[in-house]
Design a protein around this motif. Structure first.
Motif, PDB file in Angstrom:
ATOM      1  N   GLU A  98       0.826  -1.201   0.000  1.00  0.00           N
ATOM      2  CA  GLU A  98       0.000   0.000   0.000  1.00  0.00           C
ATOM      3  C   GLU A  98       0.861   1.251   0.000  1.00  0.00           C
ATOM      4  O   GLU A  98       0.424   2.318   0.384  1.00  0.00           O
ATOM      5  N   GLU A 101       0.876   4.717  -2.938  1.00  0.00           N
ATOM      6  CA  GLU A 101      -0.250   5.631  -3.096  1.00  0.00           C
ATOM      7  C   GLU A 101       0.116   7.003  -3.685  1.00  0.00           C
ATOM      8  O   GLU A 101      -0.154   7.274  -4.819  1.00  0.00           O
TER       9      GLU A 101
ATOM     10  N   LYS B 344      -9.504   2.842  -4.214  1.00  0.00           N
ATOM     11  CA  LYS B 344      -8.246   2.364  -3.644  1.00  0.00           C
ATOM     12  C   LYS B 344      -7.459   1.719  -4.777  1.00  0.00           C
ATOM     13  O   LYS B 344      -8.042   1.052  -5.630  1.00  0.00           O
TER      14      LYS B 344
END
Lengths: 347, 524
Positions: A98, A101, B344
């Motif tokens: 993650e 981003e 996302k």
């Protein structure tokens, strides 16, 4: 020019026990390696995570890269030199998925440049989230399964003219996979059970050619996967593509031998099966070796010159060409014979 | 011989068609047809898979229903103890006994889609739990995914990427391919921003610094303004205490564009409301002169100017010490509208253009080397017949390239590997035929008879062998994504074209040599 004299007659079938032992040995080795390594090593395509390919202007040390990454809060990265050493290129892997981003590339470029004291260029970033990784893994496994399924249908249809029966088997398999998948069974287990079911079905319905072919294919896949695990190489989407190609290639070989066997069965119907099989393998040996040679030539060219990204893919193909060629000679055809021997004992 | 020339004609047609399709790739611009598409791994670019948080869209809808419900109850003068969202998508309402009937009437008249889950009596009155029916929830999710796709498509169109590929993948995923993109960071920011623009009044009676310590007054929320100092690159966070209720949102926007402030020479975004929005804006500014109005985008305060006077005409400006690029991107997201729910990033693959160019170079180099080695090998092994196989091989590569251009398939790095592999395997069909011919010659047949028999007996075997490879390739195509699909495409094209060249083209050459040139011996 000829590699092999037309009248060659190597006693391959007579030595099939050696072949079985060799195969069993390799399969055992593969399974042991997989158990030791805790299953296949998945690349980020399947496990999720991030890969960053960075190129530095001059020589840098891995420790400095680590310092730069630590600043970005990237823990436990695996850093590997990539491609030619004079390129100063590195592949950084992390389990984190993650982090890409916002502003990530730019920040990592800056912090690596600062830490290493050499201008860094981020050439490639690949991030796969954990959920997507799982999806891709399932898709890949299904692809392998369906390829095997359709191919066996084709073989049993073409060689034994049991189109209808093979259609029924296919429908039954797809149905059972569907029902089992409703039970939330894990996909590898699901496919493993489907394969067992197919082998049992082939046995009782006497699809001997399909049986021989599919056993050879499973043999090839297990050993290739095992060798990958042995060398510590990762599985990614392209490797699945390579495995499927190996399936196709190995089957090519197998089918050509089978075709000869069928032809010779008609021609010399009085001879015992083992003589016919042996003759057929010998007659096609020249072609088998020739095609494997040309394929190997190009795949090795790809391995040597194709660049880092395609390296493992080419490696899988090289392994596959060897095993595929071997299995069509020493695995697929002898299984036809095993069948007959078993039948003889029964009657 | 009539059939013979007909066959030659057909090969000629295929060859010419192939050249027509390949020309634009080799000589750009000389032919109106399209070039071979290069995959992102070869030309550089970005591949993204986004997931729309559709659950959030449902939560937003429920939240909006609660706002409406409160508004109507206020108008009807029905008092309630509390109305809240619970368990994400349920509404819990506590009503005292005396207002219970009135509340039920409002529900019956205005909120027929709300489903009552449970009702329980308490000492003070009744507790009602409500939710939305499954059908409606599903519909909201579907709409959110579709609308998100539309919004993202709009943003990319305005951003200016040539030949983007944007599509839904499954129920709530969006696949985005942006070839040749130079600044992936900016693209991610542009795509990921929800871009919910809100106008909210500042709470000027309480101190934001007090609120920062932990006690936010009811009905308020604490938001920040983030500015980056251009010279030091330091972030400055300023807290603002604003009223929760948003007076106007970006949904009422008609246009947004970048303009340059003539006084400070700084870019700003000028926005224009639609008719209804302009009326609301006029009313808000009229009622709140000398108060501060915060312009909030995705819960970040951009500016909080003091309203000097009632503003008619429906125009306003958003300032915030932007760079021109930032101002342009902000205008784009405002014009394209807000995402109905946050997105996302599930998967991101970015390949820099220099890496792509290297990949092509290395791929082609291995193709050329592998190809030359095979060509030489075939001539050594089969003498003159080897030339025929080589000719078929070259034609094969030509046909694969033409096929890629004709079907507008994408050439990827594994695709190049597929072509290389095909080079190795393409000679297989020729090998099978040649080996058969050798066998026939060994039994003493004439060259012509040997060639015929060789082709006849090898054909079925070749078909069998190739159909299975084709099956594997088609399965790969079906299940594969991106580069793997590219590999499946070239492999399939390779199989089909090698069937054509091996069974058809080389046969014509043999026939020509044996019949027209009356060759007595075969060099094989």
């Amino acid at each position: 020019m000829q590699f092999i004299k037309p009248d060659i007659n190597i006693d391959i079938i007579g030595k099939r026990k050696i072949g079985f032992i060799v195969s069993a040995g390799f399969i055992l080795l593969s399974i042991v390696s997989l158990i030791i390594h805790g299953g296949p090593k998945y690349g980020i395509d399947f496990s999720g995570g991030t890969v960053i390919q960075v190129k530095f202007e001059s020589q840098v040390s891995i420790d400095k890269i680590k310092t730069g990454l630590a600043e970005m809060n990237i823990d436990k990265p695996s850093i590997q030199a990539f491609g030619d050493t004079k390129d100063h290129e590195y592949l950084i892997r992390t389990d984190m998925s993650e982090i890409t981003e916002q502003g990530f590339s730019k920040k990592i470029q800056e912090s690596l440049t600062n830490a290493a004291g050499s201008n860094a260029e981020v050439r490639r970033v690949e991030m796969v989230g954990p959920q997507v990784g799982q999806d891709l893994r399932e898709k890949a496994l299904f692809a392998m399964f369906y390829a095997l399924l359709f191919i066996t249908i084709y073989i049993s249809g073409r060689f034994e003219l049991k189109w209808l029966l093979s259609g029924v088997v296919a429908a039954a398999l797809m149905g059972s996979v569907y029902i089992l998948s409703l039970l939330n069974m894990s996909i590898p287990f699901l496919i493993f059970s489907a394969l067992i079911v197919s082998l049992v079905l082939f046995w009782f319905l006497e699809f001997k050619y399909a049986m021989g072919a599919i056993v050879a294919l499973i043999h090839d896949i297990i050993i290739t996967v095992g060798i990958f695990s042995l060398f510590g190489k990762e599985f990614s989407l392209p490797i699945i593509a390579a495995l499927l190609t190996i399936i196709g290639y190995s089957l090519n070989d197998t089918i050509i031998v089978f075709d000869r066997i069928r032809e010779n069965l008609r021609k010399y119907s009085k001879n015992p099966l083992e003589v016919i099989i042996n003759k057929s393998i010998n007659e096609t040996l020249s072609r088998t070796i020739l095609t494997s040679t040309t394929t190997l030539i190009v795949v090795i060219a790809l391995f040597v010159l194709g660049g880092g990204i395609i390296h493992d893919f080419a490696f899988a193909l090289i392994v596959g060409v060897f095993i595929g060629t071997y299995s069509s000679i020493y695995v697929a055809s002898p299984i036809l014979l095993a069948w007959q021997e078993f039948g003889r004992k029964k009657s | 011989m009539k059939t013979f020339s007909w066959k030659t004609g057909m090969v000629a047609v295929v060859l010419i068609a192939a050249v027509i399709y390949i020309l634009p790739t080799l000589v750009p611009g000389m032919w109106p047809h399209k070039k071979i598409n290069l995959g992102l791994d070869l030309q550089g670019g970005m591949h993204l898979v986004l997931e729309v948080d559709t659950d959030k869209a449902v939560e937003n809808t429920v939240e909006r229903i609660i706002q409406e419900l409160r508004g109507i109850l206020k108008k009807e003068k029905i008092r309630y103890t509390s109305i809240e969202r619970i368990e994400k998508i349920k509404i819990s309402a506590a009503i005292s006994q005396e207002y219970s009937d009135g509340f039920n009437k409002v529900l019956d008249d205005e909120f027929r889609n709300l489903r009552i889950v449970s009702k329980s009596g308490t000492e003070q009155g009744v507790n009602i739990i409500m939710d939305l029916p499954e059908d409606e929830v599903r519909e909201i999710k579907k709409m959110a995914a579709e609308q998100a796709l539309e919004t993202i498509r709009n943003r990319i169109d305005q951003f200016g990427v040539s030949e983007p590929d944007i599509r839904n993948q499954g129920e709530k995923r969006i696949l985005i391919q942006l070839p040749g993109i130079k600044d992936p960071e900016r693209a991610i920011k542009l795509l990921g921003e929800t871009a919910l623009l809100e106008f909210k009044l500042l709470d000027e009676t309480n101190s934001p610094y007090e609120a920062e310590k932990g006690t936010v007054p009811p009905g308020d929320e604490l938001l920040y303004q983030i500015k980056v100092d251009r010279t030091t690159n330091r972030e400055i966070k300023t807290p603002f205490l604003v009223k929760k209720q948003s007076l106007l949102t970006g949904a009422s926007l008609a246009d947004a564009r970048v303009q340059i402030d003539s006084q400070y020479n700084e870019p700003y975004v000028s926005i224009k409301f639609d008719k209804k929005g302009a009326r609301i804006f006029e009313r808000i500014t009229g009622e709140n002169v000398q108060k501060r109005l915060a312009i909030v985008l995705d819960d970040k305060v951009y500016s909080a100017p003091v309203i000097q006077e009632k503003i008619g005409g429906g125009e306003a400006r958003i300032t915030g010490s932007f760079t021109t690029e930032e101002a342009r991107d902000l205008a784009i997201v405002l014009r394209a509208g807000a995402l109905p729910a946050p997105v996302k990033i599930l998967e991101e693959r970015t390949v820099g253009p220099s890496l792509g160019a290297d990949s092509i170079k290395q791929g082609l180099a291995s193709m050329v080397l592998g190809g030359i080695l095979v060509v030489v090998f075939m001539v050594i092994y089969y003498n003159k017949a080897g030339f025929i196989a080589d000719m078929a091989l070259i034609l094969n590569i030509l046909l694969i390239a033409a096929g890629l251009a004709a079907f507008q398939a994408t050439l990827t790095l594994p695709g190049i590997a597929g072509i290389i592999l095909t080079i190795g395997m393409a000679v297989d069909a020729n090998v099978l035929i040649f080996e058969r011919i050798r066998e026939e010659i060994a039994v003493g047949k004439t060259p012509h008879a040997a060639v015929s028999a060789g082709y006849d007996r090898a054909t079925l075997t070749i078909l069998d062998a190739n159909v299975t490879t084709l099956i594997a390739a088609l399965v790969l195509f079906q299940f594969g994504t991106g580069p793997v699909k590219g590999f499946a495409v070239t492999l399939s094209l390779g199989v089909v074209s090698s069937l054509f060249t091996a069974l058809y083209v080389t046969r014509i050459v043999f026939d020509y040599l044996l019949l027209n040139r009356k060759l007595k011996t075969l060099s094989i």
